[in-house]
Scaffold this motif. Structure first.
Motif, PDB file in Angstrom:
ATOM      1  N   TRP A  26       0.830  -1.196   0.000  1.00  0.00           N
ATOM      2  CA  TRP A  26       0.000   0.000   0.000  1.00  0.00           C
ATOM      3  C   TRP A  26       0.873   1.258   0.000  1.00  0.00           C
ATOM      4  CZ3 TRP A  26      -4.857   1.547  -0.826  1.00  0.00           C
ATOM      5  CH2 TRP A  26      -5.205   2.848  -0.444  1.00  0.00           C
ATOM      6  N   TYR A  59      -5.239   6.124   3.184  1.00  0.00           N
ATOM      7  CA  TYR A  59      -5.899   5.035   3.913  1.00  0.00           C
ATOM      8  C   TYR A  59      -6.831   5.595   4.982  1.00  0.00           C
ATOM      9  CZ  TYR A  59      -6.166   0.038   4.793  1.00  0.00           C
ATOM     10  OH  TYR A  59      -6.592  -1.260   4.865  1.00  0.00           O
ATOM     11  N   LEU A  85     -10.092   6.958   3.737  1.00  0.00           N
ATOM     12  CA  LEU A  85     -11.064   5.936   3.346  1.00  0.00           C
ATOM     13  C   LEU A  85     -11.645   5.209   4.570  1.00  0.00           C
ATOM     14  CD1 LEU A  85     -12.291   4.632   0.834  1.00  0.00           C
ATOM     15  CD2 LEU A  85     -10.292   3.145   0.697  1.00  0.00           C
ATOM     16  N   TYR A  86     -10.843   5.001   5.587  1.00  0.00           N
ATOM     17  CA  TYR A  86     -11.273   4.260   6.775  1.00  0.00           C
ATOM     18  C   TYR A  86     -11.024   5.122   8.021  1.00  0.00           C
ATOM     19  CZ  TYR A  86     -10.796   0.616   3.268  1.00  0.00           C
ATOM     20  OH  TYR A  86     -10.899  -0.117   2.116  1.00  0.00           O
ATOM     21  N   MET A 128      -7.323  -2.636   1.013  1.00  0.00           N
ATOM     22  CA  MET A 128      -6.369  -1.953   0.126  1.00  0.00           C
ATOM     23  C   MET A 128      -6.914  -1.871  -1.303  1.00  0.00           C
ATOM     24  SD  MET A 128      -2.531  -3.046   1.333  1.00  0.00           S
ATOM     25  CE  MET A 128      -2.741  -4.818   1.394  1.00  0.00           C
ATOM     26  N   GLN A 175      -9.944  -1.599  -2.249  1.00  0.00           N
ATOM     27  CA  GLN A 175     -10.900  -0.503  -2.347  1.00  0.00           C
ATOM     28  C   GLN A 175     -10.166   0.843  -2.444  1.00  0.00           C
ATOM     29  OE1 GLN A 175     -15.104   0.405  -0.475  1.00  0.00           O
ATOM     30  NE2 GLN A 175     -13.568   0.565   1.124  1.00  0.00           N
ATOM     31  N   GLY A 176      -9.072   0.936  -1.699  1.00  0.00           N
ATOM     32  CA  GLY A 176      -8.282   2.167  -1.757  1.00  0.00           C
ATOM     33  C   GLY A 176      -7.658   2.384  -3.128  1.00  0.00           C
ATOM     34  N   TYR A 177      -7.081   1.338  -3.694  1.00  0.00           N
ATOM     35  CA  TYR A 177      -6.496   1.454  -5.035  1.00  0.00           C
ATOM     36  C   TYR A 177      -7.574   1.888  -6.032  1.00  0.00           C
ATOM     37  CZ  TYR A 177      -2.612  -1.431  -3.194  1.00  0.00           C
ATOM     38  OH  TYR A 177      -1.567  -1.941  -2.475  1.00  0.00           O
ATOM     39  N   LYS A 200     -10.386   3.430  -5.452  1.00  0.00           N
ATOM     40  CA  LYS A 200     -10.788   4.799  -5.152  1.00  0.00           C
ATOM     41  C   LYS A 200      -9.819   5.819  -5.771  1.00  0.00           C
ATOM     42  CE  LYS A 200     -13.678   7.038  -2.316  1.00  0.00           C
ATOM     43  NZ  LYS A 200     -15.129   6.889  -2.449  1.00  0.00           N
ATOM     44  N   HIS A 201      -8.535   5.472  -5.768  1.00  0.00           N
ATOM     45  CA  HIS A 201      -7.512   6.391  -6.272  1.00  0.00           C
ATOM     46  C   HIS A 201      -7.134   6.096  -7.721  1.00  0.00           C
ATOM     47  CE1 HIS A 201      -6.580   8.560  -2.515  1.00  0.00           C
ATOM     48  NE2 HIS A 201      -7.072   7.467  -1.959  1.00  0.00           N
ATOM     49  N   LEU A 256      -5.781   3.607  -8.888  1.00  0.00           N
ATOM     50  CA  LEU A 256      -4.514   2.866  -9.003  1.00  0.00           C
ATOM     51  C   LEU A 256      -4.733   1.393  -9.327  1.00  0.00           C
ATOM     52  CD1 LEU A 256      -2.736   4.209  -5.762  1.00  0.00           C
ATOM     53  CD2 LEU A 256      -2.027   4.659  -8.126  1.00  0.00           C
ATOM     54  N   LEU A 315      -2.836  -3.919 -10.419  1.00  0.00           N
ATOM     55  CA  LEU A 315      -2.474  -3.948  -9.002  1.00  0.00           C
ATOM     56  C   LEU A 315      -3.491  -4.684  -8.139  1.00  0.00           C
ATOM     57  CD1 LEU A 315      -0.719  -3.002  -6.621  1.00  0.00           C
ATOM     58  CD2 LEU A 315      -1.855  -0.775  -6.740  1.00  0.00           C
ATOM     59  N   GLN A 370      -2.893  -8.030  -5.735  1.00  0.00           N
ATOM     60  CA  GLN A 370      -3.050  -7.857  -4.295  1.00  0.00           C
ATOM     61  C   GLN A 370      -4.016  -8.890  -3.711  1.00  0.00           C
ATOM     62  OE1 GLN A 370      -1.383  -4.816  -2.589  1.00  0.00           O
ATOM     63  NE2 GLN A 370      -1.445  -6.644  -1.317  1.00  0.00           N
ATOM     64  N   LEU A 430       5.587  -0.690 -10.092  1.00  0.00           N
ATOM     65  CA  LEU A 430       4.201  -0.240 -10.284  1.00  0.00           C
ATOM     66  C   LEU A 430       4.184   0.848 -11.342  1.00  0.00           C
ATOM     67  CD1 LEU A 430       1.251  -0.481  -9.291  1.00  0.00           C
ATOM     68  CD2 LEU A 430       1.746   1.345  -7.654  1.00  0.00           C
TER      69      LEU A 430
END
Lengths: 478, 478
Positions: free
Chosen positions: A204, A218, A221-222, B14, B16-18, B20-21, B23, B114, B118, B338
């Protein structure tokens, strides 16, 4: 896994033999027990009973199973036909799941047709050996964590190192029985209704231009459940200051950073430094999670050095039951009686002989409510003055003292192949395990060189063993 | 197990974070590798690739999976919708299954979006860590058994002590890859097409009036495949004479006793006594099977003392990967690049830093056809005179000698999420493992204190690591 083929081949070849000789429906009594406590410890936490009973209830031979067996060239068509009607119809008694248990006492006893008990040996042992082993490891880790003056808890983090996918699932369940408060394994959480827990990984942080940007993303989001991993770059010089920045920013927005995670380095030292830094900045509720090949002894040493870890994420060592005396519980399943006649295996190694006869397992409680010792008899409740002897050494015996209250340790859990009680919720089992450990003599919970809880044979059991052994020796050559 | 939830919770948070961004579709490269050989040995046998690829090909999120995730309160509806279309579409290269592999070299490399890489980290590691660990243990046992002047083979007997039902199945498969010739686990035999093997248990003997009657009954039923267990009463004074009687009776009827099994006592001594007794009675083909907590070191000591065991039934130690340095293989799965930019995890522990960049793995063979060393580069085939350095110690380096032939160790196994080659038959994989071990420098196969096979970093990889580490350090506080 309720395939009837999840068994050793010899169970099936023996079943055909029993069937051929009309022995298959003879009433057999088999005891499941182990001979040695794992981890050189003083207790084991009995686990896996729920899944084991569920397996027994549903086991049957389908067409595909029988067709496969036919290809092995070992089985007669009439026997395979007989298997079509095979089902588990026996009576089962056992310690309630979560009980503290000890070597040489029957943990589960099956009474029913010989070929039923024989088939299920492998699957029963597989399930109960492994779950008992992991629940015991979890309990040892939890006892270590709770010894901290600041408290401490254990979560299970081991899916990637477990012995196969089901190794991970079974381990997550058993770890919860032993006192772990959650698992990172989402499938296990779903299947067993456990709390799913987690932080984030190094990847991450590496996926963003820098650590602070990654932490912010992070936390955004959380905002109420973020635990930041501090060691992707440098724990004290990068992870900690960046986490403090994010904690302040979260608070400005009305949220609180939940925690930080350490995954390398000196956990005792780092956790103290990090605790001070967060306390000084008035973030007293930020929790410190530690991981990195933890075990009960690593946890104890972190605490002994004044470490301030709140939550131990135990992975490899927990799910694979690592450490000296770990890896496997050598549980066995031995014939004790057939057609009403006591049976035993003798062998040259004294500790490996089995105990003949259908035994009752009694647990004695002292006047402070602590467990004192267990006793096996062929029927009667033990009384003060009765002699009990060491299962592996008949020369060691003692007399039962006054003031002990005895209760029968086994409960009836199956009759006619059906569960007599509904499956228990796992939190109930976890609570039982916790209560059981609290009732053990304190020295029994010591991680190494513990006080050895006694299991004694009543004179009737000892005499029966001597008599059956004599009968067997009569057949040997001089 | 192809549940997409068989993963750690943080993979999903993670992801969900990727997402969201933006990525999540960036092209990532992840390497799977381990840092330390198991059992303090000199090699590992790479296993589990077939099941791992099968899992990748079939993984998807079903309605029940998404509903469960929704209950966790962590995921946005739009993200869960996006998961509905998730599939594994990446490119995978890897060592062929059964290869001899070593620390710090990528064993499998995923290149693709990614969020795909993951998610699969946990399941890939679970499968490949455990199967590699058990295949390696099996190979160590087989090497020990084959060192006997009389030959020797290994069968897998561990279902009852394995870590969960799938621990047993995976272990049976991996043990075969490492050279075991059969398994007692019928379900594993069916699922993987392995030879199912077995003898009988003590309970069989105890179910008849006496041992001789029990032996006769078994031999009558399985006249060409009976292996008699000798130690229910007394190995030499009861089991052996009764087995000799049955061997003679079988021969009179035109059959031959296949074997006898020892399950307790001094295996070296007993196997010699039994071999002599059968040889003197002209039963030279009766095989001696031994069991009872065997391991590669027990096998070696039986042979060193002149023991005459033909087949070692290895259970607990094999399926739970027992022994020092066993229990778990600490394989990891680390981001190397990446969006075309090299990435690494630095950390304070030198051995735990990862290697950035998309690397190629080369294996050098000497003029006798033996493997000499492996080298990692960012592109070119290594050449004589090139410098290679130790992955954990940049101060240790050497120059590649003349006369080495280099081949690329990874094969392309998946493209666009689909296997590029059909699944391999397990006997093919077993043969490859055997051939690979034969090509290692002899000292590498030594069970303890082996010659350490070298894996070297080409200067381009070493320079890239230094450069990425510099960039990370620039962000830390003084």
């Amino acid at each position: 896994m309720s395939s009837p083929l999840f068994t050793d081949l010899y169970q099936l070849t023996m079943m055909q033999g029993y069937w051929k000789h009309g022995l298959h429906t003879q009433e057999a009594v088999f005891d499941l027990y182990f001979r040695k406590l794992p981890y050189r410890g003083g207790f084991a936490v009995w686990a896996g009973l729920g899944p084991a009973l569920e397996m027994l209830e549903t086991l049957h031979f389908g067409d595909a199973d029988l067709s496969y067996l036919d290809t092995l060239g070992l089985f007669q068509p009439a026997f395979l036909d007989a298997l079509r009607g095979w089902k588990f119809s026996a009576r089962v008694t056992a310690f309630p799941e979560g009980s503290a248990v000890f070597p040489h006492e029957p943990l589960l006893t099956v009474r029913g047709p010989l070929w039923e008990a024989q088939l299920v040996e492998t699957a029963l042992l597989n399930t109960l050996n492994f779950q008992t082993l992991v629940a015991t490891k979890a309990a040892r880790c939890v006892l270590a964590a709770e010894a901290s003056p600041h408290g401490g808890q254990v979560i299970e983090f081991g899916a990637r190192r477990a012995q196969g996918p089901d190794g991970a699932l079974s381990a997550a369940r058993a770890a919860f029985v032993g006192g772990a408060v959650g698992t990172s394994d989402v499938e296990a959480a779903r299947r067993f209704g456990l709390p799913a827990v987690g932080t984030h990984a190094h990847a991450w942080v590496e996926s963003f231009p820098d650590e602070l940007t990654a932490f912010r993303a992070y936390a955004e989001l959380y905002p109420d459940s973020t635990t930041l991993l501090l060691d992707t770059v440098d724990t004290l010089r990068s992870g900690l200051p960046n986490a403090l920045t994010v904690a302040r920013e979260l608070r400005e927005r009305g949220h609180e950073l939940r925690g930080v995670r350490l995954d390398s380095g000196d956990l005792a030292y780092l956790s103290c430094r990090i605790r001070s830094a967060f306390d000084e900045a008035d973030f007293r509720d930020v929790k410190i999670v530690a991981s990195n090949d933890l075990s009960e002894s690593v946890i104890a040493s972190v605490i002994a050095e004044g470490g301030r870890v709140d939550t131990y994420g135990v992975g490899t060592q927990l799910v694979t039951a690592g450490g000296e005396g770990g890896g496997a519980l050598g549980g066995v399943f031995k014939l004790a009686s057939l057609g009403g006649v006591p049976r035993m295996k003798l062998t040259g190694e004294p500790g490996k002989s089995s105990l003949p006869g259908e035994k009752r397992v009694w647990r004695g409680t002292d006047d402070e409510g602590l467990y004192a010792l267990d006793a096996l008899t062929l029927g009667d409740v033990p009384r003060a003055g009765d002699r009990v002897s060491d299962p592996t050494n008949p020369l060691r015996f003692s007399r039962l003292s006054e003031g002990l209250t005895w209760h029968e340790a086994h409960a009836l859990v199956m009759e006619g192949g059906k569960r007599t009680v509904p499956g228990e919720a796992l939190p109930t089992v976890q609570l039982r395990a916790r209560a059981e450990l609290a009732r053990l003599p304190a020295g029994t919970r010591r991680p190494l060189n513990p006080h050895l809880y006694r299991v004694g044979l009543g004179d009737d059991v000892a005499a029966l063993r001597e008599q059956v052994a004599e009968g067997l020796r009569a057949h040997t050559k001089a």
